[in-house]
Design a protein around this motif. Structure first.
Motif, PDB file in Angstrom:
ATOM      1  N   UNK A   1       0.760  -1.174  -0.038  1.00 36.97           N
ATOM      2  CA  UNK A   1       0.186  -0.248   0.027  1.00 36.97           C
ATOM      3  C   UNK A   1       0.699   1.133  -0.011  1.00 36.97           C
ATOM      4  N   UNK A   2       1.940   1.399   0.242  1.00 39.35           N
ATOM      5  CA  UNK A   2       2.695   2.613   0.903  1.00 39.35           C
ATOM      6  C   UNK A   2       4.134   2.447   0.170  1.00 39.35           C
ATOM      7  N   UNK A   3       4.522   3.697  -0.348  1.00 38.42           N
ATOM      8  CA  UNK A   3       5.935   3.686  -0.957  1.00 38.42           C
ATOM      9  C   UNK A   3       7.125   3.820   0.013  1.00 38.42           C
ATOM     10  N   UNK A   4       6.744   4.072   1.096  1.00 40.06           N
ATOM     11  CA  UNK A   4       7.561   3.842   2.228  1.00 40.06           C
ATOM     12  C   UNK A   4       7.702   2.353   2.908  1.00 40.06           C
ATOM     13  N   UNK A   5       7.168   1.567   2.146  1.00 43.30           N
ATOM     14  CA  UNK A   5       7.254   0.147   2.736  1.00 43.30           C
ATOM     15  C   UNK A   5       8.653  -0.466   3.108  1.00 43.30           C
ATOM     16  N   UNK A   6       9.762  -0.045   2.424  1.00 46.07           N
ATOM     17  CA  UNK A   6      10.985  -0.485   2.845  1.00 46.07           C
ATOM     18  C   UNK A   6      11.426   0.247   3.918  1.00 46.07           C
ATOM     19  N   UNK A   7      11.121   1.349   4.454  1.00 43.11           N
ATOM     20  CA  UNK A   7      11.457   1.790   5.558  1.00 43.11           C
ATOM     21  C   UNK A   7      10.606   1.164   6.755  1.00 43.11           C
ATOM     22  N   UNK A   8       9.396   0.959   6.559  1.00 42.51           N
ATOM     23  CA  UNK A   8       8.673   0.243   7.704  1.00 42.51           C
ATOM     24  C   UNK A   8       9.386  -1.172   7.698  1.00 42.51           C
ATOM     25  N   UNK A   9       9.517  -1.887   6.732  1.00 44.29           N
ATOM     26  CA  UNK A   9      10.188  -3.248   6.789  1.00 44.29           C
ATOM     27  C   UNK A   9      11.673  -2.985   7.706  1.00 44.29           C
TER      28      UNK A   9
ATOM     29  N   UNK B   1      20.151   1.271  15.047  1.00 39.21           N
ATOM     30  CA  UNK B   1      20.316   2.560  14.255  1.00 39.21           C
ATOM     31  C   UNK B   1      20.975   2.091  13.022  1.00 39.21           C
ATOM     32  N   UNK B   2      22.190   1.609  13.015  1.00 38.82           N
ATOM     33  CA  UNK B   2      23.025   1.120  11.991  1.00 38.82           C
ATOM     34  C   UNK B   2      22.256   0.187  11.017  1.00 38.82           C
ATOM     35  N   UNK B   3      21.659  -0.862  11.419  1.00 37.15           N
ATOM     36  CA  UNK B   3      20.723  -1.700  10.779  1.00 37.15           C
ATOM     37  C   UNK B   3      19.373  -1.050   9.963  1.00 37.15           C
ATOM     38  N   UNK B   4      18.938  -0.034  10.898  1.00 32.31           N
ATOM     39  CA  UNK B   4      17.856   0.527  10.336  1.00 32.31           C
ATOM     40  C   UNK B   4      18.048   1.376   9.273  1.00 32.31           C
ATOM     41  N   UNK B   5      19.313   2.108   9.298  1.00 30.29           N
ATOM     42  CA  UNK B   5      19.687   2.979   8.181  1.00 30.29           C
ATOM     43  C   UNK B   5      20.425   2.233   6.807  1.00 30.29           C
ATOM     44  N   UNK B   6      21.052   0.931   7.425  1.00 33.28           N
ATOM     45  CA  UNK B   6      21.418   0.286   6.345  1.00 33.28           C
ATOM     46  C   UNK B   6      20.603  -0.035   5.135  1.00 33.28           C
ATOM     47  N   UNK B   7      19.390  -0.634   5.773  1.00 28.17           N
ATOM     48  CA  UNK B   7      18.382  -1.461   4.869  1.00 28.17           C
ATOM     49  C   UNK B   7      17.842  -0.706   3.830  1.00 28.17           C
ATOM     50  N   UNK B   8      17.468   0.533   3.888  1.00 25.62           N
ATOM     51  CA  UNK B   8      17.084   1.276   2.826  1.00 25.62           C
ATOM     52  C   UNK B   8      17.826   1.196   1.509  1.00 25.62           C
ATOM     53  N   UNK B   9      19.249   1.819   1.506  1.00 26.09           N
ATOM     54  CA  UNK B   9      19.922   1.798   0.107  1.00 26.09           C
ATOM     55  C   UNK B   9      20.218   0.337  -0.184  1.00 26.09           C
ATOM     56  N   UNK B  10      20.126  -0.705   0.931  1.00 27.51           N
ATOM     57  CA  UNK B  10      20.251  -2.133   0.399  1.00 27.51           C
ATOM     58  C   UNK B  10      19.392  -2.519  -0.408  1.00 27.51           C
ATOM     59  N   UNK B  11      18.035  -2.312  -0.017  1.00 32.03           N
ATOM     60  CA  UNK B  11      16.814  -2.878  -0.545  1.00 32.03           C
ATOM     61  C   UNK B  11      16.493  -1.976  -1.820  1.00 32.03           C
ATOM     62  N   UNK B  12      16.575  -0.676  -1.723  1.00 39.16           N
ATOM     63  CA  UNK B  12      16.381  -0.106  -3.070  1.00 39.16           C
ATOM     64  C   UNK B  12      17.207  -0.560  -4.137  1.00 39.16           C
ATOM     65  N   UNK B  13      18.334  -1.040  -3.960  1.00 38.42           N
ATOM     66  CA  UNK B  13      19.309  -1.394  -5.030  1.00 38.42           C
ATOM     67  C   UNK B  13      18.706  -2.865  -5.659  1.00 38.42           C
ATOM     68  N   UNK B  14      18.166  -3.580  -4.806  1.00 36.15           N
ATOM     69  CA  UNK B  14      17.703  -4.754  -5.227  1.00 36.15           C
ATOM     70  C   UNK B  14      16.280  -4.371  -5.779  1.00 36.15           C
ATOM     71  N   UNK B  15      15.454  -3.577  -5.381  1.00 37.10           N
ATOM     72  CA  UNK B  15      14.333  -2.995  -6.056  1.00 37.10           C
ATOM     73  C   UNK B  15      14.649  -2.481  -7.600  1.00 37.10           C
ATOM     74  N   UNK B  16      15.572  -1.714  -7.692  1.00 40.34           N
ATOM     75  CA  UNK B  16      15.802  -1.191  -8.983  1.00 40.34           C
ATOM     76  C   UNK B  16      16.095  -2.369  -9.825  1.00 40.34           C
ATOM     77  N   UNK B  17      16.901  -3.527  -9.522  1.00 42.37           N
ATOM     78  CA  UNK B  17      16.886  -4.613 -10.332  1.00 42.37           C
ATOM     79  C   UNK B  17      15.644  -5.105 -10.656  1.00 42.37           C
ATOM     80  N   UNK B  18      14.969  -5.166  -9.651  1.00 43.33           N
ATOM     81  CA  UNK B  18      13.499  -6.080 -10.089  1.00 43.33           C
ATOM     82  C   UNK B  18      12.283  -4.890 -10.203  1.00 43.33           C
ATOM     83  N   UNK B  19      12.546  -3.951 -10.675  1.00 45.23           N
ATOM     84  CA  UNK B  19      11.360  -2.809 -10.935  1.00 45.23           C
ATOM     85  C   UNK B  19      10.316  -3.516 -11.803  1.00 45.23           C
ATOM     86  N   UNK B  20      10.686  -4.034 -12.631  1.00 34.74           N
ATOM     87  CA  UNK B  20       9.357  -4.378 -13.646  1.00 34.74           C
ATOM     88  C   UNK B  20       8.935  -5.404 -12.882  1.00 34.74           C
TER      89      UNK B  20
END
Length: 305
Positions: A153-161, A189-208
């Motif tokens: 439902x939300x574009x901020x799903x990665x941050x919530x996750x 905090x390290x793990x929380x902040x590390x995850x968005x750039x990590x998963x956004x990179x994966x999401x870019x590869x699987x955008x379609x």
């Protein structure tokens, strides 16, 4: 029978067993289990070192925490597969999941997920009440807040996750020191902040794939340029965090800062990348190495702190 000859029973059984094992490990997302256990152990280890408790005198806590964490993470991952049975067939990278191929029936997956979670929580509560409660928080964050709600439902799903992914080191720390401390929240905090750039990179590869499944990941909704800007911002937020772990010594600060600089340089290069997907792959691989090196180094530096 094959070509008029009987196939040996043992090799056939071995292949079947191997296939089942592979599917089972895919069901519980063994890669995620293993990576999260690194952060659980780091939290537990630092708590022992900073509290001056003898590690060898509390081996029961180690067993309860590691086994309990492994079970609740595996159970939550299986629950995620159960929840996503309607969208996984639409994504090429997930069509081999046993919940998609039919290897495991949904009812069996649900039963396994619940069993693992319940047994895992019993282990964590045996370590400490605080560890058990953080375990429950992690389960609810991943299964309810992310899988059942924000992911679709939300574009901020990665941050919530990212909330659930940041809780494992708290579980490890709370098993030893239930009141936690600055170090524990630094790991969070390290793990929380590390995850968005990590998963956004994966999401870019699987955008379609995400687009086909109607999942509002950031690259799908906002595009690659906006995603790159967000990744850069999250990487920048990592820079002050190593200084919350000054007890690990200047060597750790230097190493962590060097890792942050390397990731920042790579993130900046993304704005001039000729191939966005190739760059995203580099970001994803760097993020994995970053997390592994950083947390393993914490364990090592804590011994000599």
């Amino acid at each position: 029978m094959s070509n008029g000859r009987s196939l040996p029973a043992e090799p056939t059984d071995a292949v079947e067993s191997s296939t089942f094992t592979k599917d089972f490990l895919a069901l519980i997302k063994i890669g995620i289990v293993n990576s999260n256990l690194i952060t659980v152990f780091t939290g537990l280890w630092l708590a022992f070192q900073f509290s001056d408790k003898n590690f060898l005198d509390h081996m029961d806590i180690l067993v309860y925490t590691i086994v309990g964490s492994a079970l609740i993470i595996a159970g939550s991952a299986a629950m995620n597969n159960y929840i996503d049975t309607d969208i996984d067939p639409l994504m090429a990278s997930k069509k081999a999941r046993p919940t998609v191929t039919g290897r495991f029936k949904p009812s069996a997956v649900l039963a396994l997920a619940i069993s693992f979670i319940v047994i895992g929580e019993l282990f964590l509560f045996s370590a400490s009440v605080s560890a058990g409660l953080f375990g429950i928080a992690g389960i609810l964050a991943y299964v309810v807040l992310y899988s059942m709600w924000s992911k679709r439902k939300h574009v901020g799903n990665t941050i919530v996750g990212s909330i659930s992914g940041a809780i494992p080191p708290l579980i490890g720390w709370a098993a030893v020191e239930p009141t936690l401390g600055t170090g524990a929240w630094a790991l969070f905090l390290i793990m929380f902040i590390w995850q968005p750039p990590h998963f956004y990179a994966l999401a870019m590869k699987r955008t379609e794939e995400y687009r086909a499944a109607n999942i509002p990941m950031l690259p799908v909704v906002k595009g690659f340029h906006r995603t790159k800007k967000s990744m850069l911002a999250w990487v920048l937020l990592l820079f002050p965090l190593p200084f919350l772990l000054m007890e690990l010594g200047i060597g750790f600060i230097i190493l962590a800062t060097a890792l942050n600089i390397g990731w920042l340089v790579l993130a900046i290069r993304g704005f001039k990348a000729a191939d966005d997907l190739k760059w995203a792959k580099k970001m994803f691989i760097y993020s994995l190495n970053y997390m592994t090196i950083l947390f393993v180094s914490m364990i090592i530096f804590a011994v000599f702190a």
